[in-house]
Scaffold this active site. Structure first.
Site, PDB file in Angstrom:
ATOM      1  N   LYS A   1     -73.024  25.030  21.858  1.00 49.87           N
ATOM      2  CA  LYS A   1     -73.606  23.698  21.637  1.00 49.87           C
ATOM      3  C   LYS A   1     -73.047  23.032  20.382  1.00 49.87           C
ATOM      4  O   LYS A   1     -72.662  21.860  20.399  1.00 49.87           O
ATOM      5  CB  LYS A   1     -75.133  23.812  21.516  1.00 49.87           C
ATOM      6  CG  LYS A   1     -75.845  24.258  22.757  1.00 49.87           C
ATOM      7  CD  LYS A   1     -77.349  24.244  22.575  1.00 49.87           C
ATOM      8  CE  LYS A   1     -77.859  25.297  21.614  1.00 49.87           C
ATOM      9  NZ  LYS A   1     -77.730  26.672  22.134  1.00 49.87           N
ATOM     10  N   THR A   2     -73.037  23.775  19.289  1.00 50.39           N
ATOM     11  CA  THR A   2     -72.608  23.185  18.019  1.00 50.39           C
ATOM     12  C   THR A   2     -71.152  22.730  18.090  1.00 50.39           C
ATOM     13  O   THR A   2     -70.808  21.624  17.659  1.00 50.39           O
ATOM     14  CB  THR A   2     -72.802  24.194  16.876  1.00 50.39           C
ATOM     15  OG1 THR A   2     -74.202  24.487  16.744  1.00 50.39           O
ATOM     16  CG2 THR A   2     -72.277  23.650  15.560  1.00 50.39           C
TER      17      THR A   2
ATOM     18  N   GLU B   1     -77.197  17.959  19.471  1.00 54.13           N
ATOM     19  CA  GLU B   1     -77.325  19.322  19.969  1.00 54.13           C
ATOM     20  C   GLU B   1     -78.749  19.499  20.490  1.00 54.13           C
ATOM     21  O   GLU B   1     -79.720  19.150  19.802  1.00 54.13           O
ATOM     22  CB  GLU B   1     -77.026  20.296  18.835  1.00 54.13           C
ATOM     23  CG  GLU B   1     -76.998  21.747  19.250  1.00 54.13           C
ATOM     24  CD  GLU B   1     -76.465  22.650  18.146  1.00 54.13           C
ATOM     25  OE1 GLU B   1     -76.849  23.828  18.140  1.00 54.13           O
ATOM     26  OE2 GLU B   1     -75.664  22.170  17.311  1.00 54.13           O
TER      27      GLU B   1
END
Length: 463
Positions: free
Chosen positions: A121-122, A165
């Site tokens: 995600k990051t 995110e």
């Protein structure tokens, strides 16, 4: 033009303001003109970055830190009910707002892209933030990691796109209503909150169901968990798949490693595109393709976005080079789930050639170690040698019988060379005794193992 400040958050107080998710929201609110205050357990570079924006940051938690005129108190799921500032908020009748609700309020009136998945995600959120910025679109963003400096995990931009995110760990991503949602992968994790894969699927289904009418779900065609989620959604939302699978709508036809970069070729809407990803590893290349597909779903020409993705050069703690001493490179990895550990070690193996890879691994959470300790040990078998620290508890209390020994036993059973070290202070000397010129050292885990990189480099420089 981006919207202004939500009135209810014009004087917010954050409990745990230094955390990755909390600090990002606090930063955006400060940039929008809010009078931001908060507290954290310890001082940090992130706290200093917030102070530079005009925020008041207290160290330690105490009732008197909460101002009587605070408009709301923002908390994450990690804040315990006996926190003195939370108790004071109840006494004063100050509304308590979850971190995800605060972030959702900041996205209101914009075009949100929400990036979800068990892993990646990051990185994917960062790739979008950087590439959209390269195109002059001035996005706002909130990321679970720093791009290049403390506090760079978030920005209030003047454009109409907000990249965020979306954290599934506590189901807080159900709060968002994105125009485009990304699901990178779906696996069982966060065992304190999810008892089964069915619960995980149900949670991701709810997330996908929050996509605004006419919006798009961008989802992996390669990952079995993502494919199962696609089947369960049964065309209830417009879906664009991506990956190396033959049936992917955005199909990856080649990923060619080029040292610490990759050249990626995709076919999108019948057109072939080749572009550079400036970080090593197949998983990062696929994250870039997810970002490309999401941007295209938002109406950004893929031929413009693809070359802009090369501007992304990494996020702190995602295979971040910390330095080199005595011919040894020290790299920091946030990987803490077996899938992430395997992906990062395979990426480093591909980039390192014949160099030895030494890992300092710190398990994260007792519940995760209890459920996935065997798989963590098997992942460490990809390294030439590993040192395993005690479990970093984060928000959890110990579980009887759950220790790092579960990982060590599994690693040794898989043929790995592994050593247990219980005192972090011993690590620099231990690594200095193991490492030889040309070796790569990875500090790996989601806890404070990241602090060891500079100490290892200092010790190596004295060798």
């Amino acid at each position: 033009m981006a919207p202004g400040l939500p009135t209810a958050m014009d004087r917010p107080h954050f409990i745990g303001i230094g955390g990755a998710g909390m600090s990002g929201i606090a930063k955006i609110l400060a940039q929008r003109g809010a009078k931001v205050a908060g507290s954290d357990a310890k001082d940090s570079a992130t706290a200093e970055a917030l102070r530079a924006l005009g925020a008041t940051v207290h160290i330690g938690h105490a009732a008197e830190h909460l101002a009587d005129d605070a408009s709301c108190v923002v908390v994450s799921s990690a804040i315990r009910q006996d926190n003195p500032e939370l108790a004071r908020a109840a006494e004063l009748g100050i509304p308590v707002v979850h971190r995800s609700d605060a972030l959702a309020a900041l996205m209101a009136g914009l075009r949100p892209i929400a990036v979800a998945g068990t892993h990646g995600k990051t990185t994917t959120t960062s790739m979008l933030a950087v590439s959209l910025g390269e195109l002059g679109l001035k996005p706002s963003y909130a990321i679970g990691g720093d791009l290049d400096a403390p506090g760079s995990n978030a920005l209030h931009g003047d454009g109409d796109i907000f990249v965020a995110e979306a954290d599934e760990s506590d189901r807080s991503f159900h709060t968002y209503a994105p125009e485009v949602a990304i699901v990178l992968n779906v696996e069982l994790d966060h065992h304190a909150n999810y008892a089964s894969m069915d619960e995980i699927y149900e949670s991701f289904e709810t997330f996908a169901g929050k996509i605004v009418p006419g919006g798009t779900l961008v989802i992996s065609a390669d990952h079995e968990g993502a494919r199962e989620l696609t089947r369960r959604l049964a065309e209830t939302v417009r879906t664009v798949t991506y990956g190396e699978a033959e049936d992917a709508a955005v199909r990856v036809t080649a990923i060619v490693p080029q040292g610490l970069k990759s050249q990626v070729t995709v076919v999108l809407d019948g057109e072939e595109l080749t572009f550079t990803v400036s970080v090593p590893g197949r998983h990062y290349a696929l994250n870039a393709v997810a970002a490309l597909a999401a941007g295209a779903a938002l109406g950004i020409p893929a031929a413009e976005l693809a070359p802009a993705l090369a501007a992304y050069t990494g996020v702190k703690r995602r295979l971040q080079l910390k330095g080199e001493a005595a011919g040894v490179q020290v790299i920091d990895s946030y990987a803490h789930h077996p899938t992430e550990m395997t992906a990062d070690l395979e990426a480093m193996r591909a980039a390192a050639g014949d160099a030895r890879i030494l890992v300092v691994f710190q398990p994260h959470l007792f519940s995760r170690t209890q459920e996935l300790g065997k798989e963590m040990g098997q992942a460490l078998a990809l390294a030439d040698a590993s040192v395993v620290l005690d479990i970093y508890p984060a928000r959890e209390d110990p579980i009887p019988g759950v220790t790092s020994e579960l990982i060590i036993e599994a690693a040794r059973a898989a043929g790995a060379e592994v050593t247990a070290v219980h005192d972090k202070a011993e690590i620099p000397a231990v690594i200095a005794g193991m490492a030889k010129p040309g070796d790569l050292v990875l500090t790996m885990g989601a806890g404070d193992v990241t602090d060891l990189g500079p100490l290892i480099l200092d010790r190596l420089s004295q060798s």
